[in-house]
Scaffold this motif. Structure first.
Motif, PDB file in Angstrom:
ATOM      1  N   ARG A 148       0.848  -1.185   0.000  1.00 51.40           N
ATOM      2  CA  ARG A 148       0.000   0.000   0.000  1.00 51.40           C
ATOM      3  C   ARG A 148       0.891   1.245   0.000  1.00 51.40           C
ATOM      4  NH1 ARG A 148      -4.564  -0.397   4.538  1.00 51.40           N
ATOM      5  NH2 ARG A 148      -2.812  -1.085   5.832  1.00 51.40           N
ATOM      6  N   GLY A 149       0.589   2.168  -0.884  1.00 41.65           N
ATOM      7  CA  GLY A 149       1.396   3.375  -1.001  1.00 41.65           C
ATOM      8  C   GLY A 149       2.410   3.327  -2.125  1.00 41.65           C
ATOM      9  N   VAL A 150       2.575   2.142  -2.721  1.00 39.16           N
ATOM     10  CA  VAL A 150       3.499   1.989  -3.853  1.00 39.16           C
ATOM     11  C   VAL A 150       2.695   1.997  -5.147  1.00 39.16           C
ATOM     12  CG1 VAL A 150       5.106   0.445  -5.031  1.00 39.16           C
ATOM     13  CG2 VAL A 150       5.261   0.760  -2.547  1.00 39.16           C
ATOM     14  N   ARG A 151       3.047   2.914  -6.054  1.00 39.16           N
ATOM     15  CA  ARG A 151       2.359   2.970  -7.348  1.00 39.16           C
ATOM     16  C   ARG A 151       2.965   2.015  -8.348  1.00 39.16           C
ATOM     17  NH1 ARG A 151       3.245   6.071 -12.156  1.00 39.16           N
ATOM     18  NH2 ARG A 151       4.905   7.215 -11.100  1.00 39.16           N
ATOM     19  N   ALA A 152       4.274   1.879  -8.331  1.00 34.64           N
ATOM     20  CA  ALA A 152       4.943   1.045  -9.322  1.00 34.64           C
ATOM     21  C   ALA A 152       6.267   0.537  -8.776  1.00 34.64           C
ATOM     22  CB  ALA A 152       5.186   1.831 -10.613  1.00 34.64           C
ATOM     23  N   ALA A 153       6.634  -0.671  -9.219  1.00 29.14           N
ATOM     24  CA  ALA A 153       7.951  -1.229  -8.953  1.00 29.14           C
ATOM     25  C   ALA A 153       8.482  -1.763 -10.275  1.00 29.14           C
ATOM     26  CB  ALA A 153       7.874  -2.345  -7.921  1.00 29.14           C
ATOM     27  N   VAL A 154       9.699  -1.398 -10.613  1.00 26.34           N
ATOM     28  CA  VAL A 154      10.279  -1.730 -11.910  1.00 26.34           C
ATOM     29  C   VAL A 154      11.529  -2.582 -11.710  1.00 26.34           C
ATOM     30  CG1 VAL A 154      11.265  -0.812 -14.048  1.00 26.34           C
ATOM     31  CG2 VAL A 154       9.411   0.431 -12.890  1.00 26.34           C
ATOM     32  N   VAL A 179      15.313  -3.446  -7.961  1.00 27.42           N
ATOM     33  CA  VAL A 179      13.950  -2.973  -8.158  1.00 27.42           C
ATOM     34  C   VAL A 179      13.879  -1.509  -7.754  1.00 27.42           C
ATOM     35  CG1 VAL A 179      11.542  -3.182  -7.430  1.00 27.42           C
ATOM     36  CG2 VAL A 179      12.916  -5.227  -7.795  1.00 27.42           C
ATOM     37  N   GLN A 180      13.290  -0.696  -8.623  1.00 30.68           N
ATOM     38  CA  GLN A 180      13.082   0.715  -8.311  1.00 30.68           C
ATOM     39  C   GLN A 180      11.617   0.911  -7.929  1.00 30.68           C
ATOM     40  OE1 GLN A 180      15.781   3.610  -9.383  1.00 30.68           O
ATOM     41  NE2 GLN A 180      14.375   4.651 -10.761  1.00 30.68           N
ATOM     42  N   VAL A 181      11.403   1.549  -6.788  1.00 31.88           N
ATOM     43  CA  VAL A 181      10.079   1.651  -6.181  1.00 31.88           C
ATOM     44  C   VAL A 181       9.614   3.101  -6.181  1.00 31.88           C
ATOM     45  CG1 VAL A 181       8.711   1.152  -4.121  1.00 31.88           C
ATOM     46  CG2 VAL A 181      10.679  -0.304  -4.704  1.00 31.88           C
TER      47      VAL A 181
END
Length: 221
Positions: A67-73, A100-102
């Protein structure tokens, strides 16, 4: 390089993190027609964090479901080669780790919480190894952008060591962030797209499920 360090399910070989369903052992590069992912731009209310904790398939899924994370790459960080391919990283010539970039909203989830998640969702005491994957590209690394982030990382390492959770000292590298390069498109959302993959079934997904049971309050509903 990807190496199996244990034998599980003799009749069903669990592929390591570089396997693709129906693909040969070789990994496609952009030159072979494999497209690299595009990094999203942070929204005005967002901050960015970068972590490396073994195979990025699992780590991406963990962070993406907070919750609170829009995207992880999924991508590569910590090395010297610009825009590396997965094959180059796997050969160990770039110095990069799978990372991983969060992209997250600090009003919903703090950096401190992300740090706790980072240390809880992998074993930070195994040098250059996570689960069946062995090599420097699977090392544990936390990349800080500010002195405050570095202090939070060091404090969490002290807490984890004091807890004796793993029975061994943390070996995670804490280094300043320099660059992050997105991985090939087929790596993004891999766990969701390929639930039939033996590695996903027997390594990535069980670890995610264990994490979700331990920290249900952090998982998106």
């Amino acid at each position: 390089m990807k190496t199996m360090f244990f034998l599980v399910l003799t009749m069903l070989s669990i592929a390591s993190c570089d396997a693709r369903p129906g693909a040969a052992a070789t990994v496609a590069t952009e030159q072979d027609g494999e497209r690299f992912a595009t990094l999203p731009k942070p929204l005005p209310n967002e901050e960015v964090a970068t972590f490396a904790s073994g195979c990025f398939w699992r780590a991406e899924h963990v962070f993406d479901n907070l919750r609170g994370v829009r995207a992880a790459v999924s991508g590569y960080a910590g090395g010297t080669t610009a825009n590396p391919t997965y094959q180059q990283v796997g050969h160990g010539s770039t110095g990069h780790a799978e990372a991983v970039q969060v992209y997250y909203d600090p009003k919903v989830i703090s950096y401190e919480t992300l740090v706790k998640v980072f240390f809880a969702q992998h074993d930070p005491t195994t040098l250059n190894r996570q689960d069946p994957d062995v090599g420097p590209e699977y090392r544990s690394v936390a990349f800080y952008r500010t002195p405050q982030e570095k202090a939070q990382l060091m404090a969490e390492i002290q807490r984890v060591n004091a807890s004796k959770r793993y029975g061994r000292p943390v070996v995670t590298q804490v280094v300043p962030f320099k660059a992050f390069y997105p991985a090939e498109q087929y790596h993004q959302q891999y766990l969701v797209k390929h639930p039939e993959n033996p590695y996903i079934q027997h390594v990535s997904l069980p670890h995610y499920q264990e994490f979700a049971r331990e920290f249900p309050q952090l998982i998106k509903k």
